[in-house]
Design a protein around this motif. Structure first.
Motif, PDB file in Angstrom:
ATOM      1  N   MET A  73      47.310 -32.912  29.369  1.00 41.19           N
ATOM      2  CA  MET A  73      47.262 -34.057  28.471  1.00 41.19           C
ATOM      3  C   MET A  73      47.737 -35.311  29.201  1.00 41.19           C
ATOM      4  N   ILE A  74      47.437 -36.458  28.620  1.00 38.49           N
ATOM      5  CA  ILE A  74      47.884 -37.755  29.137  1.00 38.49           C
ATOM      6  C   ILE A  74      48.955 -38.297  28.208  1.00 38.49           C
ATOM      7  N   TRP A  75      50.024 -38.834  28.806  1.00 39.16           N
ATOM      8  CA  TRP A  75      51.040 -39.524  28.007  1.00 39.16           C
ATOM      9  C   TRP A  75      51.478 -40.757  28.783  1.00 39.16           C
ATOM     10  N   SER A  76      51.061 -41.902  28.301  1.00 41.38           N
ATOM     11  CA  SER A  76      51.332 -43.158  28.990  1.00 41.38           C
ATOM     12  C   SER A  76      52.082 -44.109  28.069  1.00 41.38           C
ATOM     13  N   SER A  77      52.897 -44.971  28.662  1.00 41.34           N
ATOM     14  CA  SER A  77      53.611 -45.980  27.877  1.00 41.34           C
ATOM     15  C   SER A  77      52.787 -47.259  27.723  1.00 41.34           C
ATOM     16  N   ALA A  78      51.568 -47.269  28.250  1.00 40.45           N
ATOM     17  CA  ALA A  78      50.682 -48.415  28.089  1.00 40.45           C
ATOM     18  C   ALA A  78      50.068 -48.410  26.692  1.00 40.45           C
ATOM     19  N   GLN A  79      49.528 -49.543  26.268  1.00 41.07           N
ATOM     20  CA  GLN A  79      48.930 -49.647  24.948  1.00 41.07           C
ATOM     21  C   GLN A  79      47.596 -48.912  24.908  1.00 41.07           C
ATOM     22  N   PRO A  80      47.144 -48.501  23.716  1.00 40.37           N
ATOM     23  CA  PRO A  80      45.960 -47.642  23.599  1.00 40.37           C
ATOM     24  C   PRO A  80      44.714 -48.165  24.298  1.00 40.37           C
ATOM     25  N   HIS A  81      44.430 -49.461  24.213  1.00 36.36           N
ATOM     26  CA  HIS A  81      43.217 -49.972  24.854  1.00 36.36           C
ATOM     27  C   HIS A  81      43.295 -49.851  26.375  1.00 36.36           C
ATOM     28  N   SER A  82      44.487 -50.036  26.932  1.00 36.10           N
ATOM     29  CA  SER A  82      44.660 -49.881  28.373  1.00 36.10           C
ATOM     30  C   SER A  82      44.577 -48.418  28.779  1.00 36.10           C
ATOM     31  N   VAL A  83      45.153 -47.548  27.961  1.00 29.84           N
ATOM     32  CA  VAL A  83      45.095 -46.119  28.252  1.00 29.84           C
ATOM     33  C   VAL A  83      43.652 -45.632  28.248  1.00 29.84           C
ATOM     34  N   ALA A  84      42.869 -46.072  27.267  1.00 25.14           N
ATOM     35  CA  ALA A  84      41.465 -45.664  27.195  1.00 25.14           C
ATOM     36  C   ALA A  84      40.712 -46.093  28.443  1.00 25.14           C
ATOM     37  N   CYS A  90      39.599 -42.791  35.546  1.00 30.07           N
ATOM     38  CA  CYS A  90      40.086 -41.649  36.329  1.00 30.07           C
ATOM     39  C   CYS A  90      39.350 -40.345  36.013  1.00 30.07           C
ATOM     40  N   PHE A  91      39.046 -40.121  34.741  1.00 35.14           N
ATOM     41  CA  PHE A  91      38.529 -38.817  34.332  1.00 35.14           C
ATOM     42  C   PHE A  91      37.052 -38.824  33.966  1.00 35.14           C
ATOM     43  N   GLY A  92      36.514 -39.999  33.633  1.00 36.93           N
ATOM     44  CA  GLY A  92      35.110 -40.056  33.266  1.00 36.93           C
ATOM     45  C   GLY A  92      34.803 -39.129  32.105  1.00 36.93           C
ATOM     46  N   ASP A  93      33.686 -38.415  32.195  1.00 37.71           N
ATOM     47  CA  ASP A  93      33.294 -37.493  31.125  1.00 37.71           C
ATOM     48  C   ASP A  93      34.249 -36.306  30.992  1.00 37.71           C
ATOM     49  N   SER A  94      35.019 -36.045  32.032  1.00 40.11           N
ATOM     50  CA  SER A  94      35.943 -34.900  31.994  1.00 40.11           C
ATOM     51  C   SER A  94      37.104 -35.111  31.032  1.00 40.11           C
ATOM     52  N   GLN A  95      37.270 -36.340  30.538  1.00 40.59           N
ATOM     53  CA  GLN A  95      38.384 -36.596  29.617  1.00 40.59           C
ATOM     54  C   GLN A  95      38.252 -35.780  28.340  1.00 40.59           C
ATOM     55  N   ALA A  96      37.036 -35.305  28.048  1.00 38.14           N
ATOM     56  CA  ALA A  96      36.847 -34.465  26.865  1.00 38.14           C
ATOM     57  C   ALA A  96      37.605 -33.154  26.978  1.00 38.14           C
ATOM     58  N   SER A  97      37.968 -32.767  28.205  1.00 33.21           N
ATOM     59  CA  SER A  97      38.698 -31.510  28.416  1.00 33.21           C
ATOM     60  C   SER A  97      40.209 -31.690  28.301  1.00 33.21           C
ATOM     61  N   LEU A  98      40.680 -32.921  28.150  1.00 30.45           N
ATOM     62  CA  LEU A  98      42.117 -33.158  27.977  1.00 30.45           C
ATOM     63  C   LEU A  98      42.555 -32.668  26.602  1.00 30.45           C
ATOM     64  N   LEU A  99      43.706 -32.036  26.546  1.00 31.08           N
ATOM     65  CA  LEU A  99      44.217 -31.513  25.288  1.00 31.08           C
ATOM     66  C   LEU A  99      44.582 -32.651  24.335  1.00 31.08           C
ATOM     67  N   ALA A 100      45.082 -33.755  24.877  1.00 26.73           N
ATOM     68  CA  ALA A 100      45.438 -34.923  24.071  1.00 26.73           C
ATOM     69  C   ALA A 100      45.580 -36.129  24.984  1.00 26.73           C
ATOM     70  N   ILE A 101      45.441 -37.317  24.409  1.00 27.34           N
ATOM     71  CA  ILE A 101      45.650 -38.574  25.126  1.00 27.34           C
ATOM     72  C   ILE A 101      46.592 -39.418  24.277  1.00 27.34           C
ATOM     73  N   TRP A 102      47.806 -39.570  24.752  1.00 31.50           N
ATOM     74  CA  TRP A 102      48.816 -40.308  24.016  1.00 31.50           C
ATOM     75  C   TRP A 102      49.120 -41.623  24.722  1.00 31.50           C
ATOM     76  N   ALA A 103      49.360 -42.657  23.916  1.00 30.44           N
ATOM     77  CA  ALA A 103      49.649 -43.989  24.432  1.00 30.44           C
ATOM     78  C   ALA A 103      50.995 -44.491  23.896  1.00 30.44           C
ATOM     79  N   ARG A 104      51.200 -45.776  23.981  1.00 32.33           N
ATOM     80  CA  ARG A 104      52.487 -46.371  23.643  1.00 32.33           C
ATOM     81  C   ARG A 104      52.865 -46.153  22.178  1.00 32.33           C
ATOM     82  N   ASP A 105      51.862 -46.002  21.323  1.00 33.41           N
ATOM     83  CA  ASP A 105      52.130 -45.858  19.895  1.00 33.41           C
ATOM     84  C   ASP A 105      52.707 -44.496  19.533  1.00 33.41           C
ATOM     85  N   THR A 106      52.902 -43.622  20.517  1.00 36.94           N
ATOM     86  CA  THR A 106      53.482 -42.299  20.251  1.00 36.94           C
ATOM     87  C   THR A 106      54.943 -42.211  20.680  1.00 36.94           C
ATOM     88  N   LEU A 107      55.512 -43.303  21.172  1.00 32.70           N
ATOM     89  CA  LEU A 107      56.846 -43.266  21.755  1.00 32.70           C
ATOM     90  C   LEU A 107      57.953 -43.619  20.770  1.00 32.70           C
TER      91      LEU A 107
END
Length: 384
Positions: A73-84, A90-107
């Motif tokens: 999974m991804i967990w970044s302190s950046a804001q959602p638009h930057s994380v996307a 970095c991941f291209g189409d492979s991002q669909a295989s990530l378990l979750a993508i978390w951004a600043r709004d989860t902290l």
């Protein structure tokens, strides 16, 4: 505490692991903002430069064999638009295989903290609880300190569960320029890049000297090995020693930043450990095999397609003492409930794992072997 329980070697990789990846500084470097006056987008996104070997790293994470034992999974302190944007680069189409993508709004930040640059903490109990609950499109997972590794360049963000943190060297503008210079050299364009680096340094030196001469008699400083080097070769040698012998990578390729290759090697070791935090605290990261035969053998004894190297093979000319049996690469002081105290209390005399040439070279070699075993091409991906 889970970290106090020694890790044991598992017969197979039936215990799934959870890999939590930071983005900026860990997987990539983001250039400064361009002028907002020139931006026609709603959000002024910063240019993204993935770390070398990113494509090989992604192929490893989502290879069918790896998916049998690893959740990512991804967990970044950046804001959602930057994380996307960063995840897409970095991941291209492979991002669909990530378990979750978390951004600043989860902290759990306040509105004021969210919009400002503030110190953030990644409490791993949050994803552990999240994955044990039902969420659309996300499989149930039971993860804990036994199975989780957070890869992040900031020790402060991991202070709640320090022994589940794999600290990596921050990917900075300096490292990015070095990688560009190596790529340019490989393509026969090194002179222009090197001269640009040297020119900027000369300009800074002249400005500094002019300021000093305007106030007092200027006395040239004595040579200091800790000052910024004067040219590309010195910068390159200081930050990226030639860890691997000719032939491990393509010609002129062995000098790229190789942190992601080393992370792959570390993950290969962790997959057969019963307790990630216990393995980390006991110094497993620094306890590399002392003999060439041990270093050439993977965790599952597979046959290699490419020659593997032990630290002695890779660094025959360096007089490097063996790593200690245990070392804290993150804060030593841990308070009640598993929370570490101020990371500044960490003993700076203890080298981080990637600062020990023997250890760093071993994990790179282990990562190369893992990619070979899976038939994944080793591609640096650095573009000029």
């Amino acid at each position: 505490m889970t970290a106090e329980t020694p890790s044991t070697r598992l017969a197979d990789s039936t215990l799934r692991k959870l890999l939590i990846l930071d983005l900026n500084g860990t997987l990539l470097y983001r250039s400064p903002h361009v002028s907002r006056a020139r931006s026609y987008q709603r959000h002024n996104l910063r240019p993204v430069h993935p770390r070398p070997y990113m494509s090989s790293f992604v192929s490893y994470l989502f290879h069918p064999h790896t998916l049998q034992w690893l959740d990512t999974m991804i967990w970044s302190s950046a804001q959602p638009h930057s994380v996307a944007d960063m995840v897409g680069k970095c991941f291209g189409d492979s991002q669909a295989s990530l378990l979750a993508i978390w951004a600043r709004d989860t902290l759990g930040l306040s509105q004021a903290q969210y919009s400002q640059k503030s110190q953030t903490t990644k409490d791993l109990s949050k994803p552990w609880a999240f994955f044990q609950e039902a969420h659309p499109g996300i499989p149930l997972r039971h993860h804990s300190a036994l199975s989780t590794i957070l890869v992040d360049d900031s020790p402060r963000k991991a202070r709640m569960q320090p022994w589940n943190h794999l600290c990596v060297r921050e990917y900075t503008s300096i490292l990015r320029r070095i990688d560009i210079a190596v790529a340019a050299r490989a393509q026969g364009r090194s002179n222009d890049v090197v001269e640009e680096v040297r020119g900027k340094k000369r300009k800074r030196d002249k400005m500094r000297q002019a300021r000093m001469e305007s106030t007092q008699e200027y006395i040239p400083p004595p040579p200091n090995p800790t000052t910024r080097p004067n040219d590309f070769e010195a910068v390159h040698t200081e930050i990226h020693p030639p860890l691997l012998p000719e032939g491990v990578f393509a010609p002129n390729d062995q000098y790229y930043d190789s942190v992601l290759l080393a992370v792959i090697g570390i993950l290969e070791a962790m997959k057969l450990e019963s307790n990630v935090s216990g393995w980390m605290k006991s110094g497993g990261l620094l306890q590399v095999p002392p003999t060439p035969d041990a270093a050439r053998t993977s965790a599952e004894g597979s046959t290699n397609k490419r020659q593997r190297f032990s630290p002695g093979d890779i660094l025959p000319s360096l007089d490097v003492p063996p790593p200690p049996a245990s070392s804290s690469y993150i804060p030593d002081s841990v308070g009640e409930g598993g929370e570490s105290e101020d990371p500044s209390t960490h003993d700076s005399s203890k080298p981080l794992w990637y600062e020990n040439p023997t250890v760093f070279a071993y994990w790179i070699s282990r990562g190369i072997g893992a990619l070979d075993d899976l038939g994944i091409p080793i591609e640096n991906g650095v573009k000029l």
